[in-house]
Design a protein around this motif. Structure first.
Motif, short mmCIF file in Angstrom:
data_model
loop_
_atom_site.label_atom_id
_atom_site.label_comp_id
_atom_site.label_asym_id
_atom_site.label_seq_id
_atom_site.Cartn_x
_atom_site.Cartn_y
_atom_site.Cartn_z
N THR A 23 0.74 -0.88 0.35
CA THR A 23 -0.03 0.23 -0.34
C THR A 23 0.43 1.70 0.40
OG1 THR A 23 -2.29 -0.88 0.43
CG2 THR A 23 -1.50 1.40 1.10
N LYS A 24 1.69 1.26 0.81
CA LYS A 24 2.89 3.06 1.16
C LYS A 24 3.44 2.86 -0.37
CE LYS A 24 3.69 2.53 5.67
NZ LYS A 24 3.68 2.33 6.90
N ARG A 25 4.09 1.81 -1.39
CA ARG A 25 4.47 1.28 -2.65
C ARG A 25 3.56 2.15 -3.55
NH1 ARG A 25 6.80 -3.58 -1.54
NH2 ARG A 25 5.22 -4.54 -2.69
N ASP A 26 2.24 1.70 -3.49
CA ASP A 26 0.97 2.23 -4.34
C ASP A 26 1.36 3.96 -4.29
OD1 ASP A 26 0.86 -0.38 -5.65
OD2 ASP A 26 -0.84 -0.88 -4.63
N LEU A 27 0.54 4.07 -2.52
CA LEU A 27 0.97 5.65 -2.69
C LEU A 27 1.79 5.86 -3.33
CD1 LEU A 27 -0.84 5.43 0.93
CD2 LEU A 27 -2.57 5.74 -1.88
N GLU A 28 3.63 5.63 -2.98
CA GLU A 28 4.16 5.97 -3.88
C GLU A 28 4.00 6.30 -5.15
OE1 GLU A 28 7.36 4.50 -1.83
OE2 GLU A 28 7.03 5.05 0.31
N GLN A 29 3.99 5.25 -5.66
CA GLN A 29 3.44 5.53 -7.04
C GLN A 29 2.59 6.05 -7.87
OE1 GLN A 29 3.73 1.37 -8.17
NE2 GLN A 29 6.34 1.11 -8.49
N MET A 30 1.77 6.58 -7.04
CA MET A 30 0.45 7.32 -7.14
C MET A 30 1.22 8.95 -7.47
SD MET A 30 -2.74 5.71 -5.58
CE MET A 30 -3.68 6.78 -5.56
N GLY A 31 2.13 9.49 -6.55
CA GLY A 31 2.96 10.25 -6.28
C GLY A 31 1.95 11.26 -5.06
N LEU A 32 1.10 10.19 -3.93
CA LEU A 32 -0.03 10.95 -3.09
C LEU A 32 1.25 11.24 -1.95
CD1 LEU A 32 -3.00 8.98 -3.29
CD2 LEU A 32 -2.60 11.64 -4.12
N VAL A 33 1.52 10.45 -1.73
CA VAL A 33 3.32 11.01 -0.61
C VAL A 33 3.62 12.00 -0.73
CG1 VAL A 33 5.23 10.01 0.64
CG2 VAL A 33 3.44 8.09 -0.22
N LYS A 34 3.86 12.06 -1.59
CA LYS A 34 5.01 13.68 -2.50
C LYS A 34 3.58 14.62 -1.80
CE LYS A 34 8.39 15.66 -4.77
NZ LYS A 34 9.33 15.38 -6.20
N LEU A 35 3.39 14.49 -2.77
CA LEU A 35 1.63 15.62 -2.46
C LEU A 35 1.63 16.16 -1.54
CD1 LEU A 35 0.42 17.75 -5.10
CD2 LEU A 35 -1.09 15.41 -4.60
N LEU A 36 1.11 15.43 -0.72
CA LEU A 36 0.85 15.75 0.30
C LEU A 36 0.85 15.15 1.55
CD1 LEU A 36 -3.12 13.40 -0.12
CD2 LEU A 36 -2.45 15.68 -0.36
N GLY A 37 2.71 14.92 1.79
CA GLY A 37 3.05 14.59 2.85
C GLY A 37 2.98 13.87 3.49
#
Length: 119
Positions: free
Chosen positions: A96-110
């Motif tokens: 799940t964490k990798r998927d969110l990173e690949q979606m760009g949400l980790v960086k976008l939303l911090g």
């Protein structure tokens, strides 16, 4: 209610107007897998309900003469959605964490910044 963590399967469609947290994988599709306690899942369900209410209020205020309400509704909806993604990242499995990173949400939303976590 137990404080033991177990696997849950989260589905988000069209923001969170249609959202679901299941404790069994079954044959239905899901977007994210998390490990959380019953209490943590309850908090996430509350955020889902807040988004559903916020979505309704945006619609209501968008069809009235109140000029500043839609902006406040949008901000509240966005804050709830951001909090949902933060919890999904916080409780998410490694996939799940990798998927969110690949979606760009980790960086976008911090999502990986500890101080932004709501709980």
């Amino acid at each position: 209610m137990t404080l033991d963590k177990k696997h849950y399967y989260v589905t988000l469609q069209a923001g969170t107007t249609v959202a679901e947290i299941r404790d069994e994988k079954g044959s239905a599709t899901y977007d994210f897998e998390i490990e959380a306690t019953d209490v943590q899942v309850g908090m996430m369900r509350d955020l889902f309900n807040n988004c559903v209410h916020g979505d309704f209020m945006m619609w209501m205020h968008g069809h009235t003469l109140w000029s500043d309400m839609p902006d406040r509704d949008n901000d509240e909806y966005d804050d709830n959605l951001r909090a949902i993604y933060q919890l999904i990242y916080q409780y998410g499995t490694e996939k799940t964490k990798r998927d969110l990173e690949q979606m760009g949400l980790v960086k976008l939303l911090g999502l990986d910044r500890e101080e932004l976590r709501p709980f």
